[in-house]
Design a protein around this motif. Structure first.
Motif, PDB file in Angstrom:
ATOM      1  N   MET A  13       0.819  -1.040   0.159  1.00 35.88           N
ATOM      2  CA  MET A  13       0.027   0.049  -0.334  1.00 35.88           C
ATOM      3  C   MET A  13       0.835   1.192  -0.068  1.00 35.88           C
ATOM      4  N   TYR A  14       0.402   2.158  -0.693  1.00 41.62           N
ATOM      5  CA  TYR A  14       1.243   3.586  -0.863  1.00 41.62           C
ATOM      6  C   TYR A  14       0.351   4.590  -0.056  1.00 41.62           C
ATOM      7  N   LYS A  15       1.097   5.262   0.682  1.00 43.66           N
ATOM      8  CA  LYS A  15       0.576   6.217   1.798  1.00 43.66           C
ATOM      9  C   LYS A  15       0.185   7.586   1.136  1.00 43.66           C
ATOM     10  N   VAL A  16      -1.105   7.886   1.441  1.00 45.04           N
ATOM     11  CA  VAL A  16      -1.599   9.138   0.907  1.00 45.04           C
ATOM     12  C   VAL A  16      -2.152  10.198   1.806  1.00 45.04           C
ATOM     13  N   ILE A  17      -1.913  11.577   1.607  1.00 46.17           N
ATOM     14  CA  ILE A  17      -2.487  12.481   2.457  1.00 46.17           C
ATOM     15  C   ILE A  17      -3.264  13.501   1.310  1.00 46.17           C
ATOM     16  N   VAL A  18      -4.317  14.030   1.712  1.00 44.25           N
ATOM     17  CA  VAL A  18      -5.201  14.906   1.022  1.00 44.25           C
ATOM     18  C   VAL A  18      -5.200  16.522   1.692  1.00 44.25           C
ATOM     19  N   ALA A  19      -5.039  17.391   0.983  1.00 39.29           N
ATOM     20  CA  ALA A  19      -5.102  18.704   1.739  1.00 39.29           C
ATOM     21  C   ALA A  19      -6.252  19.600   0.729  1.00 39.29           C
ATOM     22  N   ASP A  20      -7.370  20.125   1.229  1.00 38.40           N
ATOM     23  CA  ASP A  20      -8.280  20.731   1.024  1.00 38.40           C
ATOM     24  C   ASP A  20      -8.994  21.573   1.605  1.00 38.40           C
ATOM     25  N   ASP A  21      -9.231  22.738   1.491  1.00 35.33           N
ATOM     26  CA  ASP A  21     -10.082  23.593   2.211  1.00 35.33           C
ATOM     27  C   ASP A  21     -11.537  23.517   2.167  1.00 35.33           C
ATOM     28  N   GLU A  22     -12.176  22.680   1.073  1.00 36.24           N
ATOM     29  CA  GLU A  22     -13.446  22.370   0.912  1.00 36.24           C
ATOM     30  C   GLU A  22     -13.841  21.225   1.855  1.00 36.24           C
ATOM     31  N   PRO A  23     -14.787  21.486   2.832  1.00 33.10           N
ATOM     32  CA  PRO A  23     -15.082  20.098   3.538  1.00 33.10           C
ATOM     33  C   PRO A  23     -16.024  19.136   2.520  1.00 33.10           C
ATOM     34  N   PHE A  24     -16.840  19.532   1.450  1.00 34.58           N
ATOM     35  CA  PHE A  24     -17.463  18.758   0.622  1.00 34.58           C
ATOM     36  C   PHE A  24     -16.221  17.994  -0.192  1.00 34.58           C
ATOM     37  N   MET A  25     -15.302  18.424  -0.587  1.00 39.89           N
ATOM     38  CA  MET A  25     -14.164  17.881  -1.158  1.00 39.89           C
ATOM     39  C   MET A  25     -13.375  16.641  -0.552  1.00 39.89           C
ATOM     40  N   LEU A  26     -13.199  17.155   0.797  1.00 39.03           N
ATOM     41  CA  LEU A  26     -12.521  16.128   1.756  1.00 39.03           C
ATOM     42  C   LEU A  26     -13.492  15.062   1.892  1.00 39.03           C
ATOM     43  N   GLU A  27     -14.821  15.363   2.054  1.00 40.19           N
ATOM     44  CA  GLU A  27     -15.622  14.028   2.155  1.00 40.19           C
ATOM     45  C   GLU A  27     -15.630  13.336   0.995  1.00 40.19           C
ATOM     46  N   GLY A  28     -15.813  13.838  -0.483  1.00 41.66           N
ATOM     47  CA  GLY A  28     -15.434  13.022  -1.500  1.00 41.66           C
ATOM     48  C   GLY A  28     -14.313  12.427  -1.597  1.00 41.66           C
ATOM     49  N   TRP A  29     -13.047  12.927  -1.236  1.00 37.42           N
ATOM     50  CA  TRP A  29     -11.673  11.879  -1.194  1.00 37.42           C
ATOM     51  C   TRP A  29     -11.973  10.742  -0.184  1.00 37.42           C
ATOM     52  N   ARG A  30     -12.326  11.117   1.023  1.00 38.00           N
ATOM     53  CA  ARG A  30     -12.570  10.082   1.991  1.00 38.00           C
ATOM     54  C   ARG A  30     -13.471   8.881   1.265  1.00 38.00           C
ATOM     55  N   THR A  31     -14.685   9.196   0.951  1.00 41.81           N
ATOM     56  CA  THR A  31     -15.834   8.377   0.672  1.00 41.81           C
ATOM     57  C   THR A  31     -15.878   7.790  -0.484  1.00 41.81           C
ATOM     58  N   MET A  32     -15.717   8.703  -1.695  1.00 36.80           N
ATOM     59  CA  MET A  32     -15.873   8.269  -2.979  1.00 36.80           C
ATOM     60  C   MET A  32     -14.843   7.502  -3.641  1.00 36.80           C
ATOM     61  N   ILE A  33     -13.705   7.713  -3.237  1.00 39.69           N
ATOM     62  CA  ILE A  33     -12.571   6.954  -3.737  1.00 39.69           C
ATOM     63  C   ILE A  33     -12.204   5.565  -3.157  1.00 39.69           C
ATOM     64  N   ASP A  34     -11.992   4.574  -4.004  1.00 34.19           N
ATOM     65  CA  ASP A  34     -11.636   3.323  -3.481  1.00 34.19           C
ATOM     66  C   ASP A  34     -10.270   3.063  -3.385  1.00 34.19           C
ATOM     67  N   TRP A  35      -9.644   3.712  -2.282  1.00 34.51           N
ATOM     68  CA  TRP A  35      -7.981   3.836  -2.031  1.00 34.51           C
ATOM     69  C   TRP A  35      -7.468   2.312  -2.174  1.00 34.51           C
ATOM     70  N   GLN A  36      -8.042   1.542  -1.088  1.00 37.28           N
ATOM     71  CA  GLN A  36      -7.348   0.270  -1.046  1.00 37.28           C
ATOM     72  C   GLN A  36      -7.591  -0.408  -2.280  1.00 37.28           C
ATOM     73  N   GLY A  37      -8.491  -0.489  -3.011  1.00 37.44           N
ATOM     74  CA  GLY A  37      -8.810  -1.253  -4.213  1.00 37.44           C
ATOM     75  C   GLY A  37      -7.607  -0.817  -5.486  1.00 37.44           C
ATOM     76  N   CYS A  38      -7.175   0.429  -5.106  1.00 37.62           N
ATOM     77  CA  CYS A  38      -6.364   0.848  -6.144  1.00 37.62           C
ATOM     78  C   CYS A  38      -4.841   0.849  -5.688  1.00 37.62           C
ATOM     79  N   GLY A  39      -4.636   0.472  -4.363  1.00 35.94           N
ATOM     80  CA  GLY A  39      -3.456  -0.026  -3.805  1.00 35.94           C
ATOM     81  C   GLY A  39      -2.846   1.052  -3.048  1.00 35.94           C
ATOM     82  N   TYR A  40      -3.841   2.002  -2.283  1.00 35.64           N
ATOM     83  CA  TYR A  40      -3.415   2.974  -1.537  1.00 35.64           C
ATOM     84  C   TYR A  40      -4.010   3.003  -0.255  1.00 35.64           C
ATOM     85  N   GLU A  41      -3.463   3.726   0.971  1.00 34.80           N
ATOM     86  CA  GLU A  41      -3.834   3.865   2.175  1.00 34.80           C
ATOM     87  C   GLU A  41      -4.091   5.406   2.405  1.00 34.80           C
TER      88      GLU A  41
END
Length: 372
Positions: A1-29
């Protein structure tokens, strides 16, 4: 697994990065999120991520400031993806200077993000291998060239940077134009300029990464096979001198040329889409579903559809539905709510709103006038 962090000041965008993206399925954490650049720097210090995804416009410290600090002050070599709508010359210079790997455009489209994440597995794995070689002191001379010294970044002159930015824009223009002869000449000229110069090689590597990110976005619009964007040549500098980079760029240019030549045939594509919509407009249908049915990229289909039909995909569906609604109102005694449901509107008020917008009157008044 590759480690990822996301920076964005919009709560809606951050929620999208958390819930809409299949991180593990693509090989990331996904190891954490931040709402500004300074918070992201603290998180980077704790996590030491392989990949940093950042918006450009953020309070306290913006995305470009975050990247500059990472590259020039903290010497982090993490892969970087910028979330932006920028594409002008000044932004390209910053992307090349700070070695931005890819970028995506808002709004967030999960399918596109998943494709991007999968395409980055190769450079991430190569980076891990290079890091291991460096620590073991077993890297080859080519790997040493790939490793850009921190001191080089501080000595990049504005003239060198502007020259490389111009090269990037020229190469992208030639590729999009399908100019195979032009791209061959331009790459040859570029390679002659960088041979024997470590500074030139490091700048060229950053420029190629910028071109890579631009092409990833453009390939999505084309609906083209993006396997070329996963070619190892993008990241193996030692193979550029042997002509591999030129061959890769020529193949990409040929793809654009083929797409341009087939534009005259997109009428058949749109015709097929229209025929499908006329048969299925009563059901809930999305552009992606239609694109999957006729085996084409959704963004490309949407662009071609609007260019040839004069209206967007969704607007065309509404027009088909409202035309059928007028027929039903004239010829049947169905309730307005039943007609709305029959035509795929689960909200009668929304149906009424669309009906009035397209006909200029309420469905109840239209029914009275046409049956009276």
């Amino acid at each position: 697994m590759y480690k990822v962090i996301v920076a964005d000041d919009e709560p809606f965008m951050l929620e999208g990065w958390r819930t809409m993206i299949d991180w593990q399925g693509c090989g990331y954490e996904l190891c954490g999120t931040a709402t500004d650049g300074e918070e992201a720097l603290e998180l980077i210090g704790m996590v030491n991520p392989d990949l940093v995804v950042t918006d450009i416009q953020m309070p306290v410290l913006d995305g470009l400031g975050l990247i500059r600090t990472m590259r020039e002050e903290l010497r982090y070599d993490s892969q970087i993806v910028i979330v932006t709508g920028y594409s002008e010359f000044g932004y390209a210079q910053q992307a090349i200077r700070y070695r931005v790997n890819e970028y995506v455009l808002k709004p967030l489209v999960p399918e596109e993000i998943h494709e991007l994440l999968r395409s980055m597995i190769v450079p991430l794995e190569l980076q891990r291998q290079e890091t291991a070689q460096l620590f073991a002191s077993e890297q080859l001379e080519a790997a040493q060239l790939l490793d850009t010294p921190a001191e080089v970044n501080d000595t990049i002159g504005e003239n060198d940077l502007e020259n490389m930015t111009s090269h990037a824009k020229q190469l992208l223009t030639l590729m999009e134009a399908g100019d195979i002869k032009g791209i061959t000449t331009a790459v040859d000229q570029m390679m002659q300029e960088i041979q024997g110069s470590l500074l030139g090689l490091s700048l060229t590597q950053s420029m190629v990464l910028y071109i890579h990110g631009e092409l990833l976005r453009k390939y999505r619009v084309l609906g083209a096979d993006s396997m070329l964007l996963q070619d190892h040549t993008w990241h193996q500098t030692e193979r550029w001198i042997t002509g591999e980079l030129k061959r890769l760029f020529v193949r990409i240019t040929e793809t654009f040329a083929a797409a341009t030549q087939s534009d005259a045939g997109t009428g058949g594509l749109v015709t097929e889409a229209v025929q499908y919509l006329k048969q299925h407009y009563r059901s809930k249908i999305k552009l992606q579903q239609l694109a999957n049915h006729i085996h084409v990229n959704a963004a490309y289909l949407g662009q071609q559809f609007k260019r040839e039909m004069g209206v967007s995909f969704s607007e065309y569906v509404h027009r088909l539905r409202i035309e059928e609604a007028r027929r039903l109102l004239r010829r049947t005694n169905m309730k307005i709510s039943d007609i709305a449901f029959e035509l795929g509107y689960h909200d009668a008020e929304y149906f009424t709103e669309k009906f009035k917008a397209l006909t200029g009157e309420l469905p109840s008044l239209y029914k009275n006038n046409s049956q009276g």
